[in-house]
Design a protein around this motif. Structure first.
Motif, mmCIF file in Angstrom:
data_model
loop_
_atom_site.group_PDB
_atom_site.id
_atom_site.type_symbol
_atom_site.label_atom_id
_atom_site.label_comp_id
_atom_site.label_asym_id
_atom_site.label_seq_id
_atom_site.Cartn_x
_atom_site.Cartn_y
_atom_site.Cartn_z
ATOM 1 N N ASN A 173 0.810 -1.223 0.000
ATOM 2 C CA ASN A 173 0.000 0.000 0.000
ATOM 3 C C ASN A 173 0.841 1.269 0.000
ATOM 4 O OD1 ASN A 173 -2.406 -1.548 0.189
ATOM 5 N ND2 ASN A 173 -1.947 -1.845 2.369
ATOM 6 N N PHE A 174 2.119 1.127 0.277
ATOM 7 C CA PHE A 174 2.960 2.326 0.409
ATOM 8 C C PHE A 174 4.227 2.206 -0.434
ATOM 9 C CE2 PHE A 174 0.372 1.910 4.226
ATOM 10 C CZ PHE A 174 -0.285 3.134 4.220
ATOM 11 N N LYS A 175 3.999 2.027 -1.720
ATOM 12 C CA LYS A 175 5.122 1.832 -2.634
ATOM 13 C C LYS A 175 6.000 3.074 -2.717
ATOM 14 C CE LYS A 175 2.787 -1.364 -5.819
ATOM 15 N NZ LYS A 175 3.089 -2.605 -5.183
ATOM 16 N N LYS A 176 5.363 4.246 -2.791
ATOM 17 C CA LYS A 176 6.148 5.484 -2.920
ATOM 18 C C LYS A 176 7.052 5.688 -1.703
ATOM 19 C CE LYS A 176 3.858 8.497 -6.101
ATOM 20 N NZ LYS A 176 3.244 9.781 -6.379
ATOM 21 N N GLU A 177 6.462 5.488 -0.537
ATOM 22 C CA GLU A 177 7.221 5.683 0.697
ATOM 23 C C GLU A 177 8.409 4.724 0.755
ATOM 24 O OE1 GLU A 177 4.011 5.534 0.365
ATOM 25 O OE2 GLU A 177 3.087 7.195 1.463
ATOM 26 N N SER A 178 8.162 3.470 0.362
ATOM 27 C CA SER A 178 9.228 2.467 0.396
ATOM 28 C C SER A 178 10.332 2.816 -0.600
ATOM 29 C CB SER A 178 8.670 1.082 0.079
ATOM 30 O OG SER A 178 7.569 0.807 0.904
ATOM 31 N N ALA A 179 9.905 3.235 -1.807
ATOM 32 C CA ALA A 179 10.879 3.607 -2.832
ATOM 33 C C ALA A 179 11.705 4.810 -2.376
ATOM 34 C CB ALA A 179 10.150 3.922 -4.141
ATOM 35 N N LEU A 180 11.041 5.704 -1.666
ATOM 36 C CA LEU A 180 11.725 6.902 -1.208
ATOM 37 C C LEU A 180 12.808 6.594 -0.168
ATOM 38 C CD1 LEU A 180 9.922 10.099 -1.283
ATOM 39 C CD2 LEU A 180 11.485 9.829 0.595
ATOM 40 N N ILE A 181 12.490 5.703 0.762
ATOM 41 C CA ILE A 181 13.495 5.337 1.768
ATOM 42 C C ILE A 181 14.632 4.560 1.089
ATOM 43 C CG2 ILE A 181 13.929 4.039 3.918
ATOM 44 C CD1 ILE A 181 12.207 6.556 4.289
ATOM 45 N N HIS A 182 14.276 3.731 0.133
ATOM 46 C CA HIS A 182 15.271 2.989 -0.643
ATOM 47 C C HIS A 182 16.265 3.952 -1.300
ATOM 48 C CE1 HIS A 182 16.738 -0.218 -3.319
ATOM 49 N NE2 HIS A 182 16.623 0.632 -4.312
#
Lengths: 290, 111
Positions: free
Chosen positions: A215-224
């Protein structure tokens, strides 16, 4: 004895669930959780509870005013911090201040890496107009929580894992081999126990394996991406010096063009100076209390 | 470029970027030589950090450009991924510009 990975992860999770050998959370977190459960609780009631503890209050205000959140105005009261940052972030700050106290005594470079990623994540979120950049900064702050737990609560296993890394294994594989789960999974598992929001849990849990994000792909990509940029800049250190691998999908999910990286480094650099002064101050204070 | 706590700021230092107060007001432009009056005003308005040109204050954690670039190579050793190499390239450019700016300031000071 050679347990398979599943068995190992079960043992580790059991230990985490019982919080054995973990840095104990201040009892205020429990009381805060109870208070938040009741929907009628007001900010001033929450502030009142926190302000009873002078030490925690001053720690929260210090973190809230640091460069990783980047508020121009000084936050001078807990109520003020609650309004600006929200209850969840305040909870994380209480947890962070107690856990990181241990880590910057043991490993300042992991602390620096964490606050660097928090700051970089906030800058990226602001630039890419992703909502609540401060919450994302908080995910950055906690992204390597699992590493801290490995280091503090699983000392013997941690040594073994370091040996595997020195033999050439990637740290993620070494972690899986030793603990049955890697630091990202471990951090997310603990954050769930602590009732932190799903947005933060997913971003931490998927920061090395984006396909895990639902549900939080953007957030995960951002931390990555923030993790990679801070590794690349060489601010602080986690277990390994080498820049971790970049998942191309992160750029697609964020619609981020790598030609914008230089601009990010330009915005980031002055903030890194602020973080350095912040850490130096913390170090001084710790020496005094020791 | 250095970003320094206000207590480190001395008259004669030059701003590298605008000085902004807590309400977002611009207190001082870019490239301005700071005076005692400026610093006093910043204090009154609660400014905590200022970004100045060059490297006026020796800081124990700052490295030379050579060391920065060598460490950068080390961190990217063996990496072939094109995207990562692009990040490395922009970092190199950024670092060279950052240090070149400081060198120019040093030269200006001598004359």
């Amino acid at each position: 004895m050679n347990l398979d990975i599943y068995e190992k992860s079960k043992i580790v999770k059991k230990k985490l669930r019982r919080l054995e050998g973990l840095p104990t959370l201040p009892p205020i977190v429990q009381r805060l959780n109870k208070l938040i459960e009741n929907e009628e609780t007001s900010f001033s009631q929450i502030a009142e509870l926190i302000e009873k503890d002078q030490v925690i209050t001053s720690k929260i205000l210090r973190l809230a005013n640091s460069a990783f959140y980047g508020f121009p105005k000084k936050i001078s009261t807990v109520q003020n911090a609650l309004v600006l940052l929200g209850v969840n972030i305040i909870k994380v700050l209480i947890i962070t201040s107690s856990i990181f106290e241990i880590i910057y005594k043991e490993d300042v470079s992991l602390w620096e890496h964490s606050i660097g990623v928090a700051t970089c994540a906030r800058i990226l979120a602001e630039k890419l107009e992703i909502k609540e950049p401060q919450e994302i900064a908080t995910a950055g702050l906690l992204h390597d929580l699992g590493k801290i737990v490995e280091k503090v609560s699983f000392k013997v296993e941690y040594k073994k894992m370091e040996e595997l890394v020195q033999e050439g294994k990637t740290s993620l594989l070494a972690e899986k081999e030793i603990f049955g789960l890697d630091h990202a999974e471990m951090g997310a598992f603990l954050m769930k126990i602590w009732n932190l929001p799903d947005r933060l849990i997913e971003a931490v849990g998927a920061h090395h394996e984006l396909e895990k994000a639902k549900n939080f792909k953007k957030e995960s990509a951002l931390i990555h991406l923030a993790n990679i940029l801070i590794h690349a800049r060489g601010y602080g250190n986690s277990l390994y010096k080498k820049v971790p691998s970049l998942d191309q999908n992160a750029l697609k999910i964020l619609n981020f063009n790598l030609s914008e990286t230089k601009e990010i480094f330009l915005i980031l650099e002055p903030k890194l100076y602020e973080l350095k002064f912040f850490t130096e101050e913390l170090k001084k204070d710790i020496k005094i209390t020791l | 470029m250095q970003r320094l706590p206000l207590s480190y700021i001395k008259p004669g230092m030059k701003t590298y970027e605008e000085v902004i107060d807590a309400n977002g007001r611009v207190l001082c432009g870019k490239g301005v030589e700071l005076t005692e009056e400026h610093i006093k005003r910043f204090e009154e308005l609660g400014v905590t950090f200022i970004t100045v040109e060059g490297n006026p204050v020796p800081l124990p954690w700052e490295k030379s450009l050579e060391v920065e670039l060598a460490e950068l190579e080390e961190r990217f050793k063996g990496i072939t991924d094109e995207n990562l190499l692009e990040i490395k390239k922009s970092l190199e450019e950024f670092l060279k510009e950052k240090y070149l700016e400081s060198e120019i300031q040093e030269i200006f000071k001598k004359y």
